[in-house]
Design a protein around this motif. Sequence first.
Motif, PDB file in Angstrom:
ATOM      1  N   LEU A  50       0.812  -1.208   0.000  1.00 22.39           N
ATOM      2  CA  LEU A  50       0.000   0.000   0.000  1.00 22.39           C
ATOM      3  C   LEU A  50       0.846   1.259   0.000  1.00 22.39           C
ATOM      4  CD1 LEU A  50      -2.714   1.456   0.166  1.00 22.39           C
ATOM      5  CD2 LEU A  50      -2.628   1.175   2.655  1.00 22.39           C
ATOM      6  N   PHE A  51       1.834   1.311   0.873  1.00 21.47           N
ATOM      7  CA  PHE A  51       2.546   2.564   1.098  1.00 21.47           C
ATOM      8  C   PHE A  51       3.797   2.753   0.239  1.00 21.47           C
ATOM      9  CE2 PHE A  51       0.267   2.182   5.222  1.00 21.47           C
ATOM     10  CZ  PHE A  51      -0.433   3.365   5.144  1.00 21.47           C
ATOM     11  N   VAL A  52       4.297   1.689  -0.358  1.00 25.08           N
ATOM     12  CA  VAL A  52       5.503   1.810  -1.183  1.00 25.08           C
ATOM     13  C   VAL A  52       5.205   1.515  -2.649  1.00 25.08           C
ATOM     14  CG1 VAL A  52       7.858   0.981  -1.563  1.00 25.08           C
ATOM     15  CG2 VAL A  52       6.976   1.192   0.777  1.00 25.08           C
ATOM     16  N   HIS A  53       4.624   0.356  -2.925  1.00 24.27           N
ATOM     17  CA  HIS A  53       4.515  -0.106  -4.308  1.00 24.27           C
ATOM     18  C   HIS A  53       3.325   0.462  -5.072  1.00 24.27           C
ATOM     19  CE1 HIS A  53       7.796  -2.931  -3.742  1.00 24.27           C
ATOM     20  NE2 HIS A  53       7.247  -3.296  -2.592  1.00 24.27           N
ATOM     21  N   ALA A  54       2.186   0.598  -4.424  1.00 21.15           N
ATOM     22  CA  ALA A  54       0.986   1.026  -5.152  1.00 21.15           C
ATOM     23  C   ALA A  54       1.168   2.382  -5.814  1.00 21.15           C
ATOM     24  CB  ALA A  54      -0.221   1.043  -4.210  1.00 21.15           C
ATOM     25  N   ALA A  55       1.898   3.287  -5.154  1.00 17.81           N
ATOM     26  CA  ALA A  55       2.108   4.624  -5.716  1.00 17.81           C
ATOM     27  C   ALA A  55       2.923   4.588  -7.004  1.00 17.81           C
ATOM     28  CB  ALA A  55       2.804   5.510  -4.688  1.00 17.81           C
ATOM     29  N   ARG A  56       3.638   3.508  -7.239  1.00 17.43           N
ATOM     30  CA  ARG A  56       4.464   3.371  -8.444  1.00 17.43           C
ATOM     31  C   ARG A  56       3.722   2.708  -9.592  1.00 17.43           C
ATOM     32  NH1 ARG A  56       9.558   0.628  -5.220  1.00 17.43           N
ATOM     33  NH2 ARG A  56      10.033   2.391  -3.822  1.00 17.43           N
ATOM     34  N   GLU A  57       2.546   2.213  -9.316  1.00 14.17           N
ATOM     35  CA  GLU A  57       1.764   1.519 -10.338  1.00 14.17           C
ATOM     36  C   GLU A  57       0.713   2.470 -10.911  1.00 14.17           C
ATOM     37  OE1 GLU A  57       2.793  -1.290 -11.149  1.00 14.17           O
ATOM     38  OE2 GLU A  57       3.794  -2.158  -9.408  1.00 14.17           O
ATOM     39  N   PRO A  58       0.769   2.771 -12.205  1.00 14.06           N
ATOM     40  CA  PRO A  58      -0.160   3.745 -12.794  1.00 14.06           C
ATOM     41  C   PRO A  58      -1.626   3.457 -12.497  1.00 14.06           C
ATOM     42  CG  PRO A  58       1.563   3.177 -14.364  1.00 14.06           C
ATOM     43  CD  PRO A  58       1.737   2.250 -13.192  1.00 14.06           C
ATOM     44  N   GLU A  59      -2.008   2.182 -12.478  1.00 14.73           N
ATOM     45  CA  GLU A  59      -3.408   1.836 -12.269  1.00 14.73           C
ATOM     46  C   GLU A  59      -3.868   2.044 -10.824  1.00 14.73           C
ATOM     47  OE1 GLU A  59      -5.016  -1.668 -14.483  1.00 14.73           O
ATOM     48  OE2 GLU A  59      -2.884  -2.070 -14.821  1.00 14.73           O
ATOM     49  N   PHE A  60      -2.925   2.118  -9.900  1.00 10.31           N
ATOM     50  CA  PHE A  60      -3.285   2.200  -8.486  1.00 10.31           C
ATOM     51  C   PHE A  60      -2.703   3.429  -7.806  1.00 10.31           C
ATOM     52  CE2 PHE A  60      -3.040  -2.214  -9.870  1.00 10.31           C
ATOM     53  CZ  PHE A  60      -4.336  -2.631  -9.625  1.00 10.31           C
ATOM     54  N   GLU A  61      -2.043   4.285  -8.568  1.00 10.61           N
ATOM     55  CA  GLU A  61      -1.418   5.482  -8.019  1.00 10.61           C
ATOM     56  C   GLU A  61      -2.438   6.390  -7.343  1.00 10.61           C
ATOM     57  OE1 GLU A  61       1.338   9.251  -9.545  1.00 10.61           O
ATOM     58  OE2 GLU A  61       0.526   7.792 -10.967  1.00 10.61           O
ATOM     59  N   ALA A  62      -3.619   6.526  -7.972  1.00 11.86           N
ATOM     60  CA  ALA A  62      -4.646   7.423  -7.429  1.00 11.86           C
ATOM     61  C   ALA A  62      -5.100   6.955  -6.050  1.00 11.86           C
ATOM     62  CB  ALA A  62      -5.842   7.502  -8.379  1.00 11.86           C
ATOM     63  N   LEU A  63      -5.243   5.653  -5.876  1.00 12.13           N
ATOM     64  CA  LEU A  63      -5.650   5.115  -4.572  1.00 12.13           C
ATOM     65  C   LEU A  63      -4.592   5.427  -3.515  1.00 12.13           C
ATOM     66  CD1 LEU A  63      -7.392   3.308  -2.702  1.00 12.13           C
ATOM     67  CD2 LEU A  63      -6.069   1.357  -3.549  1.00 12.13           C
ATOM     68  N   ALA A  64      -3.328   5.193  -3.858  1.00 12.61           N
ATOM     69  CA  ALA A  64      -2.248   5.451  -2.909  1.00 12.61           C
ATOM     70  C   ALA A  64      -2.176   6.933  -2.553  1.00 12.61           C
ATOM     71  CB  ALA A  64      -0.921   4.977  -3.487  1.00 12.61           C
ATOM     72  N   GLN A  65      -2.346   7.779  -3.560  1.00 14.05           N
ATOM     73  CA  GLN A  65      -2.297   9.220  -3.319  1.00 14.05           C
ATOM     74  C   GLN A  65      -3.460   9.668  -2.440  1.00 14.05           C
ATOM     75  OE1 GLN A  65       0.977   9.968  -4.052  1.00 14.05           O
ATOM     76  NE2 GLN A  65       0.089  11.923  -4.555  1.00 14.05           N
ATOM     77  N   ARG A  66      -4.622   9.102  -2.658  1.00  6.42           N
ATOM     78  CA  ARG A  66      -5.791   9.446  -1.844  1.00  6.42           C
ATOM     79  C   ARG A  66      -5.564   9.043  -0.394  1.00  6.42           C
ATOM     80  NH1 ARG A  66      -9.106   7.455  -5.033  1.00  6.42           N
ATOM     81  NH2 ARG A  66      -9.605   5.439  -4.078  1.00  6.42           N
ATOM     82  N   PHE A  67      -4.945   7.901  -0.187  1.00  5.77           N
ATOM     83  CA  PHE A  67      -4.647   7.441   1.162  1.00  5.77           C
ATOM     84  C   PHE A  67      -3.666   8.386   1.844  1.00  5.77           C
ATOM     85  CE2 PHE A  67      -4.011   4.457   4.533  1.00  5.77           C
ATOM     86  CZ  PHE A  67      -5.113   3.628   4.486  1.00  5.77           C
ATOM     87  N   ARG A  68      -2.632   8.775   1.098  1.00  3.48           N
ATOM     88  CA  ARG A  68      -1.643   9.708   1.642  1.00  3.48           C
ATOM     89  C   ARG A  68      -2.288  11.050   1.967  1.00  3.48           C
ATOM     90  NH1 ARG A  68       4.204   8.559   2.258  1.00  3.48           N
ATOM     91  NH2 ARG A  68       4.555   6.633   1.111  1.00  3.48           N
ATOM     92  N   SER A  69      -3.168  11.517   1.089  1.00  2.00           N
ATOM     93  CA  SER A  69      -3.832  12.805   1.315  1.00  2.00           C
ATOM     94  C   SER A  69      -4.678  12.772   2.574  1.00  2.00           C
ATOM     95  CB  SER A  69      -4.701  13.165   0.102  1.00  2.00           C
ATOM     96  OG  SER A  69      -3.907  13.358  -1.044  1.00  2.00           O
ATOM     97  N   ASN A  70      -5.355  11.655   2.811  1.00  2.00           N
ATOM     98  CA  ASN A  70      -6.171  11.538   4.024  1.00  2.00           C
ATOM     99  C   ASN A  70      -5.299  11.601   5.279  1.00  2.00           C
ATOM    100  OD1 ASN A  70      -8.533  11.294   2.569  1.00  2.00           O
ATOM    101  ND2 ASN A  70      -8.505   9.065   2.545  1.00  2.00           N
ATOM    102  N   ILE A  71      -4.143  10.930   5.239  1.00  2.00           N
ATOM    103  CA  ILE A  71      -3.243  10.963   6.385  1.00  2.00           C
ATOM    104  C   ILE A  71      -2.706  12.374   6.599  1.00  2.00           C
ATOM    105  CG2 ILE A  71      -1.044  10.115   7.301  1.00  2.00           C
ATOM    106  CD1 ILE A  71      -1.552   7.487   5.899  1.00  2.00           C
ATOM    107  N   THR A  72      -2.386  13.064   5.496  1.00  2.00           N
ATOM    108  CA  THR A  72      -1.877  14.434   5.603  1.00  2.00           C
ATOM    109  C   THR A  72      -2.912  15.361   6.234  1.00  2.00           C
ATOM    110  OG1 THR A  72      -0.435  14.145   3.675  1.00  2.00           O
ATOM    111  CG2 THR A  72      -0.994  16.406   4.284  1.00  2.00           C
TER     112      THR A  72
END
Length: 205
Positions: free
Chosen positions: A108-130
């Motif tokens: 979730l926190f390392v690999h998903a952000a590097r995958e084009p198909e799942f980058e948006a999900l990882a970014q949304r998760f990071r934004s919520n934590i921020t």
Amino acid sequence: MSQIASERPSRLPRAERREQILAAATTAFARTGFAGTGLDEIASQAGVTRVILYRHFDSKTELYQAALDRFCAVLGDHVSKPVGGFTDTSIDGLLSAAAAEPDGFRLLFVHAAREPEFEALAQRFRSNITRTAHLQISKVISDRAWARWAAQLAPTVAIEAIVAWLDVGQPDPDLAPDRVRHVIAGVIAAASAAAEHADSLPPTA
């Protein structure tokens, strides 16, 4: 005949078989990434045939998404809904989830952000934590820009610290939360010092 039948492995219930496949997929995806992982590899690691795998998941994309959802559920079990910000309890929960599912945490926190198909999900998760971190940090840092800086950096530093802790074998698990909190405290202290310096400067004409 009855003796032969009794020696055959019993069929797992559907939910258990799905969990078995997801656990294997999480490990494989965290090791070699989305593009580098084949369904045959996942099936082999799970101890099932590709036909069995397809009875549960229609595609590799669906399987990757399900692996992410699986870890998000684990995370939800360990990290309660934040009240008042990115608290000590949040750190404890993140570490507990990471210890329970190291590959899921990395996925979730390392690999998903590097995958084009799942980058948006990882970014949304990071934004919520921020946003969660900003709830707390903005109360102690008056300068808005430095408060935003700290709110973005503190969760990133916490996650990187936890990943590093996993990578070195999870040493001193009882002390790990305090170590992570010390790192975050350093970020907040740096932002507070910068904000105080900005406040001390004379106003520009």
